[in-house]
Design an enzyme around this catalytic site. Sequence first.
Site, PDB file in Angstrom:
ATOM      1  N   GLU A   1     -20.471   9.382  -2.255  1.00  0.00           N
ATOM      2  CA  GLU A   1     -19.190   9.759  -2.856  1.00  0.00           C
ATOM      3  C   GLU A   1     -19.361  10.735  -4.028  1.00  0.00           C
ATOM      4  O   GLU A   1     -18.507  10.821  -4.904  1.00  0.00           O
ATOM      5  CB  GLU A   1     -18.452   8.494  -3.305  1.00  0.00           C
ATOM      6  CG  GLU A   1     -18.156   7.533  -2.159  1.00  0.00           C
ATOM      7  CD  GLU A   1     -17.521   6.240  -2.622  1.00  0.00           C
ATOM      8  OE1 GLU A   1     -16.372   6.285  -3.070  1.00  0.00           O
ATOM      9  OE2 GLU A   1     -18.186   5.191  -2.542  1.00  0.00           O
TER      10      GLU A   1
ATOM     11  N   SER B   1     -14.091   4.518  -0.780  1.00  0.00           N
ATOM     12  CA  SER B   1     -13.509   5.719  -0.195  1.00  0.00           C
ATOM     13  C   SER B   1     -13.339   5.629   1.313  1.00  0.00           C
ATOM     14  O   SER B   1     -13.257   6.644   1.994  1.00  0.00           O
ATOM     15  CB  SER B   1     -14.356   6.961  -0.541  1.00  0.00           C
ATOM     16  OG  SER B   1     -14.273   7.240  -1.916  1.00  0.00           O
TER      17      SER B   1
ATOM     18  N   TYR C   1      -8.483  11.894   0.784  1.00  0.00           N
ATOM     19  CA  TYR C   1      -8.756  13.017  -0.112  1.00  0.00           C
ATOM     20  C   TYR C   1      -8.247  14.367   0.381  1.00  0.00           C
ATOM     21  O   TYR C   1      -8.434  15.364  -0.300  1.00  0.00           O
ATOM     22  CB  TYR C   1     -10.258  13.081  -0.403  1.00  0.00           C
ATOM     23  CG  TYR C   1     -10.733  11.837  -1.125  1.00  0.00           C
ATOM     24  CD1 TYR C   1     -10.318  11.581  -2.436  1.00  0.00           C
ATOM     25  CD2 TYR C   1     -11.537  10.896  -0.496  1.00  0.00           C
ATOM     26  CE1 TYR C   1     -10.719  10.431  -3.092  1.00  0.00           C
ATOM     27  CE2 TYR C   1     -11.945   9.745  -1.154  1.00  0.00           C
ATOM     28  CZ  TYR C   1     -11.534   9.519  -2.456  1.00  0.00           C
ATOM     29  OH  TYR C   1     -11.920   8.373  -3.104  1.00  0.00           O
TER      30      TYR C   1
ATOM     31  N   ARG D   1      -8.781  -1.229  -9.579  1.00  0.00           N
ATOM     32  CA  ARG D   1      -7.773  -1.084  -8.528  1.00  0.00           C
ATOM     33  C   ARG D   1      -8.026  -2.161  -7.488  1.00  0.00           C
ATOM     34  O   ARG D   1      -9.159  -2.335  -7.028  1.00  0.00           O
ATOM     35  CB  ARG D   1      -7.852   0.297  -7.881  1.00  0.00           C
ATOM     36  CG  ARG D   1      -6.573   0.706  -7.145  1.00  0.00           C
ATOM     37  CD  ARG D   1      -6.762   1.946  -6.304  1.00  0.00           C
ATOM     38  NE  ARG D   1      -7.518   1.650  -5.095  1.00  0.00           N
ATOM     39  CZ  ARG D   1      -8.579   2.326  -4.682  1.00  0.00           C
ATOM     40  NH1 ARG D   1      -9.038   3.353  -5.393  1.00  0.00           N
ATOM     41  NH2 ARG D   1      -9.201   1.983  -3.571  1.00  0.00           N
TER      42      ARG D   1
ATOM     43  N   ASP E   1      -7.014  -3.633  -3.771  1.00  0.00           N
ATOM     44  CA  ASP E   1      -6.427  -3.252  -2.487  1.00  0.00           C
ATOM     45  C   ASP E   1      -6.039  -4.498  -1.705  1.00  0.00           C
ATOM     46  O   ASP E   1      -6.832  -5.450  -1.603  1.00  0.00           O
ATOM     47  CB  ASP E   1      -7.417  -2.426  -1.672  1.00  0.00           C
ATOM     48  CG  ASP E   1      -7.808  -1.125  -2.368  1.00  0.00           C
ATOM     49  OD1 ASP E   1      -7.056  -0.679  -3.262  1.00  0.00           O
ATOM     50  OD2 ASP E   1      -8.865  -0.563  -2.020  1.00  0.00           O
TER      51      ASP E   1
ATOM     52  N   GLU F   1     -10.281  -5.743  -1.261  1.00  0.00           N
ATOM     53  CA  GLU F   1     -11.405  -5.417  -2.141  1.00  0.00           C
ATOM     54  C   GLU F   1     -10.895  -4.994  -3.508  1.00  0.00           C
ATOM     55  O   GLU F   1      -9.708  -4.678  -3.680  1.00  0.00           O
ATOM     56  CB  GLU F   1     -12.262  -4.303  -1.548  1.00  0.00           C
ATOM     57  CG  GLU F   1     -11.542  -2.988  -1.348  1.00  0.00           C
ATOM     58  CD  GLU F   1     -12.427  -1.957  -0.649  1.00  0.00           C
ATOM     59  OE1 GLU F   1     -13.073  -1.174  -1.380  1.00  0.00           O
ATOM     60  OE2 GLU F   1     -12.461  -1.940   0.588  1.00  0.00           O
TER      61      GLU F   1
ATOM     62  N   ASN G   1     -11.889  -2.381  -6.838  1.00  0.00           N
ATOM     63  CA  ASN G   1     -12.647  -1.187  -7.205  1.00  0.00           C
ATOM     64  C   ASN G   1     -12.808  -1.132  -8.718  1.00  0.00           C
ATOM     65  O   ASN G   1     -11.823  -1.065  -9.448  1.00  0.00           O
ATOM     66  CB  ASN G   1     -11.913   0.064  -6.727  1.00  0.00           C
ATOM     67  CG  ASN G   1     -11.707   0.061  -5.227  1.00  0.00           C
ATOM     68  OD1 ASN G   1     -12.498   0.608  -4.481  1.00  0.00           O
ATOM     69  ND2 ASN G   1     -10.629  -0.587  -4.773  1.00  0.00           N
TER      70      ASN G   1
ATOM     71  N   GLY H   1     -11.140   5.947  -7.883  1.00  0.00           N
ATOM     72  CA  GLY H   1     -11.030   7.396  -7.885  1.00  0.00           C
ATOM     73  C   GLY H   1      -9.898   7.886  -8.770  1.00  0.00           C
ATOM     74  O   GLY H   1      -8.834   7.266  -8.846  1.00  0.00           O
TER      75      GLY H   1
END
Length: 318
Positions: free
Chosen positions: A19, A155, A225, A264, A266, A279, A281, A285
Amino acid sequence: MSEFTPLNITVLAGGISHERDVSLRSGRRVADALTNEGHIVTVLDPGANLLTTLMDQSPDLIWPTLHGATGEDGALLSLLETTGIPFLGSRGPAAALAWNKATAKELVLRAGFATPPAIALSTETFRDLGATSVLDHLVSAIGLPLVVKPAQGGSSQGVTIVRTPADLPRAMVDAYTYADTALVEAYIDGTEVTVAVIDSGEGPTALPIVEIVPVDGVYSFEARYNAGETDFYTPARLANAVSLVVSDTAVAIHILLGLRHLSRVDLIVDAAGTPWFLEANVLPGLTETSLVPQAIEAANQTLGATYSVLATHARTAQ
């Protein structure tokens, strides 16, 4: 109103993970936003002399935007803590727990939250027990459709939704490309959402929920992205009562995993309104198409002001 004090901030971006490019984009966006707020920002790509350089620079704050194992497995964050220089983000041990999806899911499950049933398989186990028999058993035990993903990583790299048995072998190969362990997880049909949890000094709070609707049905790396490949709704199109449960769940998981400053979470929200944890983070990002900036803007906040407050809090509350 207190007087503004500019900080000397070193943003870590790049690294050597899969990443890297995303990290560079995140780092530049953070640096630009903080610079526009009056802070003095240096962007540093980690290398062999990282620790020596940081000690020589002695910034007021280190802001890691390193995605993938380079920054999120906890090792680097633990090293940063030994420098004595304040840094934004979770401490190493907490990051390590969240980085391993299977471990994070088990902790969340024990705390009473819903998470899809899953099996973690190392490459060695997969090979030694016989790939064909293992795949047949997975289909029988978990059922279809199912999701195969690397047990570590972000990602959406190496993530596949498997709808037929014939698709499973390739999905395992793709997951093993990014990690030595694959997580085979039951597919939950529902609304895909993410919740940014932020702590600016008054405890962790949830920003507006972002609903994720990929154009082709799969939130892949490209859909994350590349502009135009995913539709986002912020706030998410959920009933108010469901949104409250989702936000409270995300904050509770942030606290449960020992995360700090910014994370973050999810989730998938099923038809009954139950949020299923996928999950967490620890260094999400922050690119131009990332989800945390969307949530910040949906809260009627600017990126620069929010990042500045975060940096100030992280500087003083280590």
